[in-house]
Design a protein around this motif. Sequence first.
Motif, PDB file in Angstrom:
ATOM      1  N   SER A 156      20.069 -48.310 -21.289  1.00  0.00           N
ATOM      2  CA  SER A 156      20.705 -48.529 -20.007  1.00  0.00           C
ATOM      3  C   SER A 156      21.046 -50.014 -19.818  1.00  0.00           C
ATOM      4  N   TYR A 157      20.095 -50.878 -20.156  1.00  0.00           N
ATOM      5  CA  TYR A 157      20.374 -52.296 -19.966  1.00  0.00           C
ATOM      6  C   TYR A 157      21.429 -52.806 -20.939  1.00  0.00           C
ATOM      7  N   THR A 158      21.411 -52.269 -22.158  1.00  0.00           N
ATOM      8  CA  THR A 158      22.408 -52.702 -23.136  1.00  0.00           C
ATOM      9  C   THR A 158      23.807 -52.308 -22.688  1.00  0.00           C
ATOM     10  N   LEU A 159      23.933 -51.101 -22.149  1.00  0.00           N
ATOM     11  CA  LEU A 159      25.238 -50.672 -21.651  1.00  0.00           C
ATOM     12  C   LEU A 159      25.707 -51.581 -20.530  1.00  0.00           C
ATOM     13  N   TYR A 160      24.756 -51.929 -19.678  1.00  0.00           N
ATOM     14  CA  TYR A 160      25.098 -52.772 -18.556  1.00  0.00           C
ATOM     15  C   TYR A 160      25.590 -54.146 -19.037  1.00  0.00           C
ATOM     16  N   ARG A 161      24.935 -54.646 -20.079  1.00  0.00           N
ATOM     17  CA  ARG A 161      25.383 -55.912 -20.659  1.00  0.00           C
ATOM     18  C   ARG A 161      26.773 -55.778 -21.255  1.00  0.00           C
ATOM     19  N   TRP A 162      27.046 -54.595 -21.769  1.00  0.00           N
ATOM     20  CA  TRP A 162      28.367 -54.380 -22.351  1.00  0.00           C
ATOM     21  C   TRP A 162      29.446 -54.541 -21.283  1.00  0.00           C
ATOM     22  N   GLU A 163      29.175 -53.995 -20.078  1.00  0.00           N
ATOM     23  CA  GLU A 163      30.136 -54.185 -18.986  1.00  0.00           C
ATOM     24  C   GLU A 163      30.421 -55.668 -18.796  1.00  0.00           C
ATOM     25  N   LEU A 184      43.549 -56.445 -16.270  1.00  0.00           N
ATOM     26  CA  LEU A 184      42.133 -56.804 -16.383  1.00  0.00           C
ATOM     27  C   LEU A 184      41.300 -56.020 -15.373  1.00  0.00           C
ATOM     28  N   PHE A 185      41.822 -55.976 -14.157  1.00  0.00           N
ATOM     29  CA  PHE A 185      41.116 -55.263 -13.094  1.00  0.00           C
ATOM     30  C   PHE A 185      40.936 -53.791 -13.461  1.00  0.00           C
ATOM     31  N   LEU A 186      42.014 -53.159 -13.921  1.00  0.00           N
ATOM     32  CA  LEU A 186      41.932 -51.737 -14.275  1.00  0.00           C
ATOM     33  C   LEU A 186      40.939 -51.522 -15.408  1.00  0.00           C
ATOM     34  N   MET A 187      41.009 -52.437 -16.388  1.00  0.00           N
ATOM     35  CA  MET A 187      40.140 -52.282 -17.549  1.00  0.00           C
ATOM     36  C   MET A 187      38.665 -52.377 -17.153  1.00  0.00           C
ATOM     37  N   VAL A 188      38.364 -53.409 -16.358  1.00  0.00           N
ATOM     38  CA  VAL A 188      36.971 -53.601 -15.950  1.00  0.00           C
ATOM     39  C   VAL A 188      36.486 -52.413 -15.123  1.00  0.00           C
ATOM     40  N   ALA A 189      37.370 -51.922 -14.236  1.00  0.00           N
ATOM     41  CA  ALA A 189      36.980 -50.777 -13.412  1.00  0.00           C
ATOM     42  C   ALA A 189      36.709 -49.566 -14.295  1.00  0.00           C
ATOM     43  N   ALA A 190      37.571 -49.348 -15.305  1.00  0.00           N
ATOM     44  CA  ALA A 190      37.392 -48.196 -16.186  1.00  0.00           C
ATOM     45  C   ALA A 190      36.083 -48.306 -16.953  1.00  0.00           C
ATOM     46  N   VAL A 191      35.806 -49.496 -17.461  1.00  0.00           N
ATOM     47  CA  VAL A 191      34.576 -49.684 -18.238  1.00  0.00           C
ATOM     48  C   VAL A 191      33.344 -49.487 -17.364  1.00  0.00           C
ATOM     49  N   ASP A 192      33.398 -50.039 -16.132  1.00  0.00           N
ATOM     50  CA  ASP A 192      32.268 -49.857 -15.218  1.00  0.00           C
ATOM     51  C   ASP A 192      32.012 -48.382 -14.979  1.00  0.00           C
ATOM     52  N   TYR A 193      33.110 -47.653 -14.756  1.00  0.00           N
ATOM     53  CA  TYR A 193      32.991 -46.229 -14.466  1.00  0.00           C
ATOM     54  C   TYR A 193      32.371 -45.490 -15.643  1.00  0.00           C
ATOM     55  N   LEU A 194      32.909 -45.777 -16.819  1.00  0.00           N
ATOM     56  CA  LEU A 194      32.428 -45.107 -18.036  1.00  0.00           C
ATOM     57  C   LEU A 194      30.945 -45.389 -18.257  1.00  0.00           C
ATOM     58  N   SER A 195      30.598 -46.679 -18.139  1.00  0.00           N
ATOM     59  CA  SER A 195      29.224 -47.066 -18.410  1.00  0.00           C
ATOM     60  C   SER A 195      28.267 -46.469 -17.370  1.00  0.00           C
ATOM     61  N   ALA A 196      28.717 -46.418 -16.121  1.00  0.00           N
ATOM     62  CA  ALA A 196      27.868 -45.822 -15.088  1.00  0.00           C
ATOM     63  C   ALA A 196      27.652 -44.342 -15.378  1.00  0.00           C
ATOM     64  N   VAL A 236      27.693 -42.859 -18.332  1.00  0.00           N
ATOM     65  CA  VAL A 236      26.778 -42.688 -19.454  1.00  0.00           C
ATOM     66  C   VAL A 236      25.355 -42.969 -19.024  1.00  0.00           C
ATOM     67  N   ARG A 237      25.183 -44.026 -18.184  1.00  0.00           N
ATOM     68  CA  ARG A 237      23.831 -44.354 -17.754  1.00  0.00           C
ATOM     69  C   ARG A 237      23.240 -43.256 -16.889  1.00  0.00           C
ATOM     70  N   ALA A 238      24.111 -42.594 -16.117  1.00  0.00           N
ATOM     71  CA  ALA A 238      23.608 -41.492 -15.302  1.00  0.00           C
ATOM     72  C   ALA A 238      23.161 -40.328 -16.181  1.00  0.00           C
ATOM     73  N   MET A 239      23.804 -40.211 -17.340  1.00  0.00           N
ATOM     74  CA  MET A 239      23.452 -39.116 -18.243  1.00  0.00           C
ATOM     75  C   MET A 239      22.108 -39.344 -18.917  1.00  0.00           C
ATOM     76  N   LEU A 240      21.731 -40.609 -19.058  1.00  0.00           N
ATOM     77  CA  LEU A 240      20.515 -40.909 -19.826  1.00  0.00           C
ATOM     78  C   LEU A 240      19.280 -40.359 -19.145  1.00  0.00           C
TER      79      LEU A 240
END
Lengths: 284, 294
Positions: free
Chosen positions: A219-226, A266-278, A280-284
């Motif tokens: 979870s923390y590694t994914l968050y760092r990825w964001e 940039l904004f769209l990309m960051v939003a997409a990555v945040d969404y994706l990572s969130a 995945v983290r919810a799935m963990l």
Amino acid sequence: MNLLAPSRIRQSPKSLFPYLFAGLFLLAFFDSWQRAGIDPKVFFEPRGQRALGKFLTGMFPPDLSPAFLSLLFRPALETIQISILGTIIAVMIGFPLGLLGTNTMAVAGILNEAELQGAPLRRGLRYAVYFIARGLLSLFRSIPEFVWAFMFVRAVGLGPFPGVLAIGLAYGGMLGKVYSEIFEGVNYRPLEALQSLGANKLQIFFYGWFPQALPNFVSYTLYRWECAVRASAILGLVGAGGLGQQIEISMRMFNFNEVLTILIILFLMVAAVDYLSAKVRAML
Amino acid sequence: MSQARQLKTCDTIPLPSGRARGNSMTTNLFILGAIVAFFVWSYRGAEISLPQLFSRDSFEQIGIYVQKLFPPDFSAAVIREALKGTVETFAISFMGTLMAVMIALSIVFFAAKNLIFSGLLYEMEPKQGWKRASRMVPYVAAKSVLNVLRTIPEMVWALIFVFLVGLGPFPGVLALGVHTAGVLGKLFGEVLEDVDTQPIESLQATGANRLQILLYGIVPQVLPQFISYTLYRWEVNIRVAAVLGLVGAGGLGQRIHIAISLFFEQQLLTLILAIYILVTIVDYVSAYLRRKVM
């Protein structure tokens, strides 16, 4: 104790702190105002007004021509790729150093207490390794990734490569610190149970320690990825690949409509990555 | 109390939540597969090969560079320049954070739902559509301003302000102020939205109007957390202020830029040491002040 004198109990000792603090604050304020060259009237002078006008009118409409968008496609992908590779290198750096820098794993705790009892040399050696690991982690994370990137651009040349290295090192330092905190925060009962069964250290690590730490780890590694995505998007400002390079170019050529386009992407990309990572983290 | 809700910004290190849940094998395998696929894709795209990355060649290049850094240049002139840069970096972060607080405080009260259109303060109000809608306007406007400020990274703000007001520390202050205002606005807004409602209710029961409720019921509750968050951001900003100079916005970064560009590696090491010391000191001061406040 004299119960009849509550006022004396309530009275807090007179503290110099507020005065001292206010004095220091004012001093810092005026000194900083001078040193930082604060000059709000720049915006009201003709020169500043012209620049502001040029910037604001130049930004609209954003440049959405297919030619420019296709030009941005590769850097945008590159940004994501830099962030992924950088995070993976960060894990490769942070994991071993984090292990060595974990107090309960390297020098103290149930794993070591029997072994290090009455073996000062061995204990000293362990402590040396522990402090070196911690020192390296602290060094890696206290130098900003921008400075790392700039240095790596000098050392290995322009392109995405220095960006990957910079993110790998700076984030490796942060990940290592957090990993060691996670390792220190596990429940020690299972470890003791394993030990009393006669498991060796490696077995204790893999069956007792690691399974407990894994979810937080991922979870923390994914968050760092964001965070790495945001960072790699702007590391290009110093020549380390990705979208930042394009921002730099457009800014230097005063093509503000292109800057706006890049910022939107940039904004769209960051939003997409945040969404994706969130997700995945919810799935963990 | 502020530690309960961990800051989720990239520059702080939130503590792990300490929660573990069992997962089915398939989910885990799916996640693992996705990560591997992602890795392969980025590996092939980034024009990097891991063998090249860990080859003797690249290690040698890096090794040569590291060798050039030593010993750090401690001559009087360099020390003086590093000190000047350090103080300037401090000044940039200080003024930038102050500016951010001022901007954030002037916007954030409009960006908190419970202060502007819903919740306890407004439950007695007749449900007139247009009145509610007219309250939504400042809310949405404030929220979007904060979002824009926050989304654009500091470095890009710095580039923009360097264009607008010229080189030097001043654009650095503006960049920090504007970006941090967005971040603080979001954090302050969250604090405002989960204030304890009991004091507000009792104030309301005594007949206080909304402004009085704000001043006597809400502000005293949120102030310690506001200060704590501001100190946090100041810690972050000192790190950022140290690199803003790479795009021409003053401070240590500017000296670092010069040292790197002109291949003065030994001076570079001195400057990096200066960053390290400054960051460490500010961390301690800020931690001390936060303990005083909370």
